[in-house]
Design an enzyme around this catalytic site. Structure first.
Site, PDB file in Angstrom:
ATOM      1  N   ASP A  94       0.869  -1.174   0.000  1.00  0.00           N
ATOM      2  CA  ASP A  94       0.000   0.000   0.000  1.00  0.00           C
ATOM      3  C   ASP A  94       0.914   1.234   0.000  1.00  0.00           C
ATOM      4  O   ASP A  94       2.141   1.137   0.185  1.00  0.00           O
ATOM      5  CB  ASP A  94      -0.957  -0.010   1.193  1.00  0.00           C
TER       6      ASP A  94
HETATM    7  C1  NOJ Z   1      -4.036   3.870   0.016  1.00  0.00           C
HETATM    8  C2  NOJ Z   1      -5.221   2.964   0.153  1.00  0.00           C
HETATM    9  O1  NOJ Z   1      -5.156   2.283   1.391  1.00  0.00           O
HETATM   10  C3  NOJ Z   1      -5.358   1.955  -0.966  1.00  0.00           C
HETATM   11  O2  NOJ Z   1      -6.592   1.311  -0.838  1.00  0.00           O
HETATM   12  C4  NOJ Z   1      -5.205   2.620  -2.301  1.00  0.00           C
HETATM   13  O3  NOJ Z   1      -5.363   1.679  -3.335  1.00  0.00           O
HETATM   14  C5  NOJ Z   1      -3.839   3.276  -2.380  1.00  0.00           C
HETATM   15  N1  NOJ Z   1      -3.714   4.264  -1.325  1.00  0.00           N
HETATM   16  C6  NOJ Z   1      -3.608   3.956  -3.718  1.00  0.00           C
HETATM   17  O4  NOJ Z   1      -4.386   5.076  -3.818  1.00  0.00           O
END
Ligand code: NOJ
Length: 768
Positions: free
Chosen positions: A294
């Site tokens: 993430d």
């Molecule tokens: C953080 C989020 O937790 C995740 O779900 C997302 O896909 C990514 N950022 C990219 O934006």
């Protein structure tokens, strides 16, 4: 249809200049527009051919993914040097093409970028939020929606969607509950597989589709206190029986990538968790795709107190099994893997393995053969009326009718000459679509007021008043990155006047549709709450409008169950519409008018108040349930509405539950049938739900577990026999006593009915 991987002329003119590439790179270009999706062996060989050509820096470069919010020119140099494997958040096809040209024409080995984006519940056409999709209890709706989302996203050049989000969530305080399928692993698994099919199509690389990314692996939904990003503590039993099941279903459905979660699970950050990423994901489940962290989660290993610095963070993430680092800037992998290799903390083989998985995905997606996108075609694809029709049908299927005293609904045509539409989210397009939308066509979004006016405006006069304003106490970081149009905040005097205006509108009308809930930035990431009350003065508005004594219909727009206990006793009709998407207003109007009969069911038990959390239906019972006061002496221990609950304008009866056998041996199957009859006067949908309970075993078992469901449509007085099978898949669970999957000799209860409190019962026995 023109998409990556298809054969149009326009595409041919934009092909990678393979002829100018070195021989081995040409192997990776071999996928032409006429070839089918390459087989595993071929993909492997092409990746190998590339790997042999790559320098160490290029190999590390493929493992980096960067955000590009603005100033795309700033990453061009890095792309040309082969320091980046992927970019995210670029959505303009012209910019995507420009950056892809840099990668393909200026980087030494011409390796294309893979463009990722959060396509959660639609790209341009916005569908109901995932929690709502689960409320349809119809996986085919999720497949259709994600097929269209993939088609629209791929038309601008996006190759990879960061979805489906598969976190089981049992605490509605957690803001991200809106992004998943709710509390149940069985329903969650069905929705997981359905979404993977929608995003990826038949196989990775299918024209008009994208690579799916299951997230957040794993346990994010159990964040302590429902606070976003906080640690979770989940026993292995719960992980395997509940939280991991939808992920496994996605792997079985062929998902091509996974995203490691942010938080600690049992004190080991998910992004540094080798047990999750290697032992379970790769060794047990044989997952062949790649894992991306993430955003900044590798860097965060230091914040967790898990790694002493970024270098150790990079080492621990790679060793755990994270192939690609998603980051706001070059951080852990790009700056540290080279030295880590020299000091023997990681091996070249590990780096190459990660590269191979990423390159293989790029090859399967057809990016080498078709790196560019047709910009003109993108414009067409983003304005497709048929997509909006599917969005409306989806919203109609996801709404849940929670109460309908005296059959107030459907509204009789012409009976109400003056209809008041009141509430802070009633005429808000943004609050109709919900969170995780960035490229939506907002002007095209139909608010509740607008949809109701279109549907009822001929026979009635409709007027709107917001009544109150709602806002977050602390801003979201999304508001900073993607600023919403600031609404001037009412001064106290004005707020009082607005409240009165709404009341006098309700008084002078024959019926009020109160649209209450949460603004879109109150659910989603970094949108957890410590309360389930209506934000702002909405409860007061609800009570005062209801006290007027005219009929009231409450429509809820929200991403989590809210405290509607008062409403459930005083407001005759309640329709849960969630955040229904682009066509929300039209769908809700059709439902209130009875053009469509509500058939959605709750994918989560609905608590009476915040103190009951967690209150999932599938719990163990360690004392007899008779004496209510044993649980809470100040509140019931049952939820306000059970999991699987939802009303209809028709009524249904379940009867004649039959099991094919009273006794089976482990490994055999019991066939379950029952009759469902529409005893109402309109054609409508019912969801037949099958629950089981294992009466004894090596561990205590939950009082009920969902093990089958089917949404069926029945004409008035029509009867249908539903059929389910209970075999090893349904009867096996992870036992903490034996530390293994077991199918045990025991008596099993079976219930079939319309929700998790179904009473039609039978039983069978599994013998040795
Ligand atoms: C953080 C989020 O937790 C995740 O779900 C997302 O896909 C990514 N950022 C990219 O934006």
């Amino acid at each position: 249809m023109f998409t990556k991987g298809n054969t149009s002329l326009t595409r041919k003119t934009k092909l990678l200049p393979c002829a100018s590439s070195v021989l081995l790179v040409a192997a990776a270009c071999a996928q032409t527009e006429s070839s089918a999706i390459p087989g595993d062996q071929e993909v492997h060989e092409r990746a190998d051919a590339l790997l042999k050509q790559m320098t160490l820096d290029e190999k590390i470069g493929q493992l980096s993914q960067l955000f590009v919010f603005k100033e795309p020119e700033k990453v061009e140099d890095a792309v040309a040097k082969g320091q980046v494997g992927s970019l995210l958040f670029v959505t303009d096809p012209a910019v995507i093409n420009r950056l892809q040209h840099v990668a393909v024409e200026r980087s030494r080995l011409h390796i294309p970028l893979i463009f990722g984006f959060d396509v959660i519940h639609g790209f341009r056409t916005i569908f109901p939020v995932p929690l709502a999709m689960a409320a349809s209890w119809d996986p085919s709706v999720a497949t259709k929606a994600q097929t269209i989302a993939a088609e629209e996203a791929s038309s601008v050049g996006i190759d990879w969607a960061f979805a489906p989000m598969l976190d089981i969530a049992r605490d509605p305080r957690w803001g991200r509950i809106v992004e998943g399928a709710g509390e149940d692993p069985y329903l969650g698994s069905a929705m997981a597989a359905a979404q993977v099919r929608g995003f990826q199509g038949e196989a990775i690389g299918s024209p008009g589709h994208v690579l799916a990314c299951m997230k957040h692996f794993a346990g994010y939904g159990a964040a302590e206190g429902g606070r976003d990003y906080d640690a979770s503590y989940i026993s292995e039993t719960q992980l395997r029986n509940i939280y991991l099941r939808p992920f496994h279903a996605a792997v079985e459905a062929g998902v091509g990538s996974a995203m490691s979660a942010y938080m600690d699970v049992n004190d080991v950050p998910a992004t540094g968790n080798r047990w999750l990423l290697q032992d379970v994901l790769r060794d047990e489940w044989k997952f062949k795709g790649f894992v991306v962290s993430d955003a900044d989660a590798v860097k965060s290993l230091k914040t967790h107190g898990y790694a002493k610095d970024l270098s150790e963070a990079a080492v621990r993430a790679l060793n755990a099994g994270v192939d690609m680092e998603m980051a706001l800037d070059f951080t852990a992998y790009a700056r540290n893997l080279n030295a880590a290799l020299n000091s023997g903390k990681v091996t070249l083989q590990q780096i190459e393995e990660s590269d191979r998985r990423i390159l293989e995905a790029k090859i399967r997606l057809g990016l080498f053969a078709h790196p560019y996108v047709d910009e003109a075609r993108a414009k067409e694809m983003l304005n497709t009326p048929e997509h909006r029709t599917v969005a409306r049908l989806a919203a109609e299927r996801t709404a849940v009718l929670l109460r309908n005293e005296g059959n107030l609904l459907p509204l009789k045509n012409g009976e109400y000459k003056k209809i008041a539409v009141i509430g802070p989210v009633a005429d808000s397009q943004m609050d109709t679509i919900g969170s995780w939308t960035f490229q939506e066509n907002l002007p095209e979004t139909v608010s509740m007021f607008s949809g109701l006016r279109t549907r009822f405006g001929g026979a009635a006069q409709l007027n709107y008043e917001p009544g109150v304003q709602i806002s977050r106490k602390f801003p979201s970081f999304f508001d900073e990155w993607f600023p919403l149009k600031p609404e001037p905040v009412w001064a106290p005097e004005q707020a009082r006047a607005q409240f009165k205006k709404a009341l006098s509108l309700a008084k002078s009308s024959d019926l009020t549709v109160l649209v209450l809930g949460e603004a879109q930035n109150m659910s989603g990431e970094a949108a957890s709450r410590n309360s389930l009350e209506f934000p702002g003065q909405q409860q007061q508005l609800l009570e005062e409008v209801t006290a007027i004594g005219k009929p009231v219909v409450l429509v809820l727009l929200n991403g989590r169950p809210l405290n509607i206990t008062w409403a459930s006793q005083h407001v005759p009709a309640i329709l849960e519409a969630w955040y229904p998407g682009t066509q929300g207003g039209n769908a809700v109007a059709n439902l209130l008018a009875g053009d469509v009969v509500p058939g959605g069911k709750l994918p989560i038990s609905w608590p009476r108040n915040v103190g009951q959390i967690p209150i999932n239906y599938s719990h163990n019972t360690t004392q007899s349930p008779e004496n209510q006061g044993k649980r809470y002496w100040d509140e019931e221990s049952a939820p306000l509405y059970p999991f699987g609950f939802g009303l209809s304008y028709a009524t249904f009866t379940f009867s004649d539950l039959k099991l094919s056998q009273e006794r089976i041996k482990a490994g055999q199957t019991v066939e379950v049938t029952a009759d469902v009859e529409n005893t109402g006067s309109v054609a409508a949908d019912e969801v037949a739900q099958l629950y089981i309970h294992q009466q004894s075993g090596s561990t205590s078992r939950p009082v009920r577990e969902l093990k089958g469901f089917e949404r069926i449509r029945l004409a008035p007085h029509a009867k249908k026999t539903v059929h389910f099978s209970l075999g090893t898949d349904e009867l096996t669970y992870w036992s903490s006593a034996t530390k293994s999957w077991v199918e045990e000799p025991a008596m099993f209860d079976v219930w079939l009915g319309a929700n998790s409190q179904a009473s039609l019962h039978s039983a069978f026995e599994v013998v040795e």
